[in-house]
Every structure is written in structure tokens, then in C-alpha cells.
Design a protein around this motif. Sequence first.
Motif, PDB file in Angstrom:
ATOM      1  N   CYS A  19      39.754  47.546  27.535  1.00 61.43           N
ATOM      2  CA  CYS A  19      39.771  47.451  29.266  1.00 61.43           C
ATOM      3  C   CYS A  19      40.824  46.434  29.608  1.00 61.43           C
ATOM      4  O   CYS A  19      40.550  45.342  30.350  1.00 61.43           O
ATOM      5  CB  CYS A  19      38.303  47.002  29.514  1.00 61.43           C
ATOM      6  SG  CYS A  19      38.032  47.323  31.453  1.00 61.43           S
ATOM      7  N   GLU A  24      41.005  49.953  33.668  1.00 65.17           N
ATOM      8  CA  GLU A  24      39.599  49.923  33.397  1.00 65.17           C
ATOM      9  C   GLU A  24      38.843  51.088  33.661  1.00 65.17           C
ATOM     10  O   GLU A  24      37.547  51.173  33.603  1.00 65.17           O
ATOM     11  CB  GLU A  24      39.209  48.896  34.632  1.00 65.17           C
ATOM     12  CG  GLU A  24      39.639  47.438  34.695  1.00 65.17           C
ATOM     13  CD  GLU A  24      40.988  47.219  35.428  1.00 65.17           C
ATOM     14  OE1 GLU A  24      41.594  46.211  35.905  1.00 65.17           O
ATOM     15  OE2 GLU A  24      41.371  48.357  35.809  1.00 65.17           O
ATOM     16  N   ARG A  25      39.477  52.311  33.620  1.00 63.54           N
ATOM     17  CA  ARG A  25      38.818  53.400  33.977  1.00 63.54           C
ATOM     18  C   ARG A  25      37.610  53.819  33.127  1.00 63.54           C
ATOM     19  O   ARG A  25      36.330  54.159  33.704  1.00 63.54           O
ATOM     20  CB  ARG A  25      39.744  54.719  33.828  1.00 63.54           C
ATOM     21  CG  ARG A  25      39.366  55.948  34.246  1.00 63.54           C
ATOM     22  CD  ARG A  25      39.177  56.331  35.766  1.00 63.54           C
ATOM     23  NE  ARG A  25      37.974  55.780  36.536  1.00 63.54           N
ATOM     24  CZ  ARG A  25      37.986  55.567  37.775  1.00 63.54           C
ATOM     25  NH1 ARG A  25      38.905  55.578  38.275  1.00 63.54           N
ATOM     26  NH2 ARG A  25      36.755  55.210  38.176  1.00 63.54           N
ATOM     27  N   ALA A  28      34.860  51.378  33.843  1.00 66.12           N
ATOM     28  CA  ALA A  28      34.262  51.571  35.327  1.00 66.12           C
ATOM     29  C   ALA A  28      33.563  52.970  35.410  1.00 66.12           C
ATOM     30  O   ALA A  28      32.178  52.754  36.141  1.00 66.12           O
ATOM     31  CB  ALA A  28      35.319  51.884  36.208  1.00 66.12           C
ATOM     32  N   ASP A  29      33.801  53.883  34.675  1.00 64.38           N
ATOM     33  CA  ASP A  29      32.984  55.150  34.670  1.00 64.38           C
ATOM     34  C   ASP A  29      31.742  55.042  34.048  1.00 64.38           C
ATOM     35  O   ASP A  29      30.584  55.533  34.637  1.00 64.38           O
ATOM     36  CB  ASP A  29      33.639  56.493  34.088  1.00 64.38           C
ATOM     37  CG  ASP A  29      34.696  56.947  34.721  1.00 64.38           C
ATOM     38  OD1 ASP A  29      35.097  56.524  36.072  1.00 64.38           O
ATOM     39  OD2 ASP A  29      35.719  57.429  34.285  1.00 64.38           O
ATOM     40  N   GLU A  44      33.892  53.271  45.251  1.00 59.65           N
ATOM     41  CA  GLU A  44      35.049  52.678  44.573  1.00 59.65           C
ATOM     42  C   GLU A  44      36.113  52.884  45.631  1.00 59.65           C
ATOM     43  O   GLU A  44      36.200  53.575  46.403  1.00 59.65           O
ATOM     44  CB  GLU A  44      35.542  53.867  43.381  1.00 59.65           C
ATOM     45  CG  GLU A  44      36.560  53.253  42.673  1.00 59.65           C
ATOM     46  CD  GLU A  44      36.775  53.949  41.539  1.00 59.65           C
ATOM     47  OE1 GLU A  44      38.239  54.228  41.103  1.00 59.65           O
ATOM     48  OE2 GLU A  44      35.904  54.545  40.809  1.00 59.65           O
ATOM     49  N   ASN A  54      44.267  52.444  37.307  1.00 62.69           N
ATOM     50  CA  ASN A  54      43.730  53.714  37.224  1.00 62.69           C
ATOM     51  C   ASN A  54      42.370  53.776  37.862  1.00 62.69           C
ATOM     52  O   ASN A  54      41.544  54.815  37.631  1.00 62.69           O
ATOM     53  CB  ASN A  54      43.709  54.330  35.855  1.00 62.69           C
ATOM     54  CG  ASN A  54      43.106  53.463  34.853  1.00 62.69           C
ATOM     55  OD1 ASN A  54      42.246  52.546  35.219  1.00 62.69           O
ATOM     56  ND2 ASN A  54      43.155  53.702  33.743  1.00 62.69           N
ATOM     57  N   THR A  55      41.912  52.569  38.432  1.00 61.75           N
ATOM     58  CA  THR A  55      40.475  52.243  38.795  1.00 61.75           C
ATOM     59  C   THR A  55      40.580  51.600  39.805  1.00 61.75           C
ATOM     60  O   THR A  55      41.289  50.624  40.135  1.00 61.75           O
ATOM     61  CB  THR A  55      39.772  51.716  37.699  1.00 61.75           C
ATOM     62  OG1 THR A  55      40.123  52.260  36.564  1.00 61.75           O
ATOM     63  CG2 THR A  55      38.284  51.784  37.722  1.00 61.75           C
TER      64      THR A  55
END
Length: 373
Positions: A19, A24-25, A28-29, A44, A54-55
Motif C-alpha cells: 500500500c 492505495e487502491r 481502499a476497496d 471517495e 489511483n485512490t
Amino acid sequence: MIQEKRVLDEFFELVQIPCSTLNERVVADLLTKRLEDLGFTVEEDNAGEKLGGNTGNLVATRKGTVPEAPMIMLTAHMDCVEPCANIKPQLKDGLITSDGTTVLGGDDKAGVVAILEALRVVKEENLPHGDIQVVFTIAEEGGVNGSKNMDSSLLKAKLGFTFDTSGAPGRIVHKAPGQNKVRAVITGKAAHAGNAPEKGINAIVAAGHMLTKLPQGRLDEETTCNIGTISGGRATNIVADEATILLETRSRNKAKLDKLTADVVAIFEAGATETNTTVDVKVLPAYDPFDLAVDSETIKLASKAAEELGFPVNVVESGGGSDASFFNAYGVPTAVLGVGMTNVHTKDECLLEEDLYNSARLATQIIIEAAKQ
């Protein structure tokens, strides 16, 4: 109340998921799904898009069962410093470490896990609670850029608690510094170092002259200055025509921070005149100081929760930055709470097993105490 095995298992699970900052995708998901399973509505923001990641930051909200209680915010950050791939957490004699080839990632998965466990306990035991917001940020490492770029309109809480500092649960940071980064690019004149060095002006030498004038280290109990990186030159046979110095200034006092930063800029400008070079100085504000009164509602609530659990209460000032700097700036009075992280940002990072569990207990108790307000 809390389930220690569940806390430990989740901590081990999360730290083993790479991460990195702005990547952090996956985490985060996973956290979005867990928050939704706990009855939260998750939004988000677009901070990741602004930063090239990407997040975005996750902001989750759940209505309470005690309407008159203040909405509280529990926060932690998702990202981790390098090296954070292939983390292999170990538990021996009550101490959690990596295998020594990576960081552990307790900064800040210890905070994330504490919050998630508290939310599970509240749901499973049907504990009375006010409205709760949970904020899991991106890009805290390297300049708290996730919270700096977050959509602050999503924040509705009256009191905030960031689980992200060293010290055992019960350590409460009420005051922390602001920080400015200063980048100085010094330009001299190139020349052949063997045939005509006298025609050149060495920017690295000029930088060295300026460095002797700059403040360094601890300047007083709340103010520091640190020269972080120096770079320059192209080859040994060329008189260096450019050098770059990057430093930071910090203080828990805004006036001192501003004066120190102005003094640093003045030293560079004077140094350029003295060395017959030019200098381009840019001040890059990182975040402002925050100062919560020790008798503020945030500090009193955190202290009460720790006392109820029998934890020693230690209200302190800190020298480090965190997302709380921006949460305070956005109007949510936010304290930073110890989760036991030790030797962070190194391969020697470790965490007492007891502190991991006690952080979850503290997060739970904060929710309980807030419902009594």
C-alpha cells in the motif's frame, strides 16, 4: 468486548497488502467493503486524481442511535512508507515485527485496525452511539498530501481523533507543528575544470557557503530546521553551474515558523550576492500548526475514555505532522492518539501486541463516551 484474535488477524492481513503512497487502491476497496458491511455509507473524494494516484480519501458516515450526541470522526491513513512490499509480520513474546527486510506497516495499519474493531464491537453489542464519521486517507506519508487535497465539505464531525502516533494508547497529542519546505536552486557558471576553472563560478561551493549560515537542528523547544537534501553538478571536469538545497522549517508557533522561513530565504539571497551566483528560492507550505486547549472537548473526551480503561493519560505536544493538521484547519478539532507504533519508517519498526488491542479498546471507549455527551 473486542476480539483480540480478530484484531491480530486483520492487522496481519492488512500489513501484507502492499500500500505505497498513491497506490492505495487494493486496501481502499477492501476497507470500503468492510465499512459498508458495518452499515456505513462510503464516499471517495478526488484527492487521488489531483495527486496522480489511483485512490481518493474514504469518508464513511453512519447515523447514530443517540441524536443529541456530537458526531465524532475517527481517522487513520492507508498508505505506508517503503519498503512495504512482501511484509512478513512476526509475533514473538508479545512483540510484533517484520522479518527485518521491510517496515512493519503499523504506521498506520494499527490505527486502521483499531477503528474497524471498534465499529464491529459497537454493531455486535448494539452500543448506543452518536453519528460517526470514519476517514481513511491516502498519501499521508511524504507530506500529508491526501488530507491536504481532500474534499473538506464531506467532513461533518464536531470532534476528531486521529490514530497515528507513537506512544501507548493514552498518549494524546494536543499541539503539533506547522511545516514549510524550502527549495533553493543556486546557479553559477560552468567552465572546464582543468583548462579554465577561473572562468567558472562553482554553485556547489556557493551552496556550501550558504549552508554555513543556515540554522540547523533544534532551535528552541518548539522550532526546528533541517537541511534534507543537496544535489548538483554534472561531472568532475566541469565547474558546477547548479546546486539545489531542499530543507524544512517547523514550529508549533506560527509566528516563529514564518520568521524562521523568512530568515532562511534571506540567508540564501544574501549568500547569492556574496558568492556572485543567483538563487531561486521557493517556499512550499506543507501544513500549519494546530493547538487544542487541554480542556477542549476533544482532549477531555479522549482523556476520559483512556481513564475509564485504566490507561495512563499523557497529554503532550509533538514535533511531527499528521492528517490532524488539516482536519483542524478544516474546522474539526482533532487530537492525535498513540497506537504504540515504535521505530516507524525503519526496518526495526515494532508494535506491542497489547498496544494493538488497547488501541481498539480506546477507539471503542471514545464512541461510548461520546454518546454520553
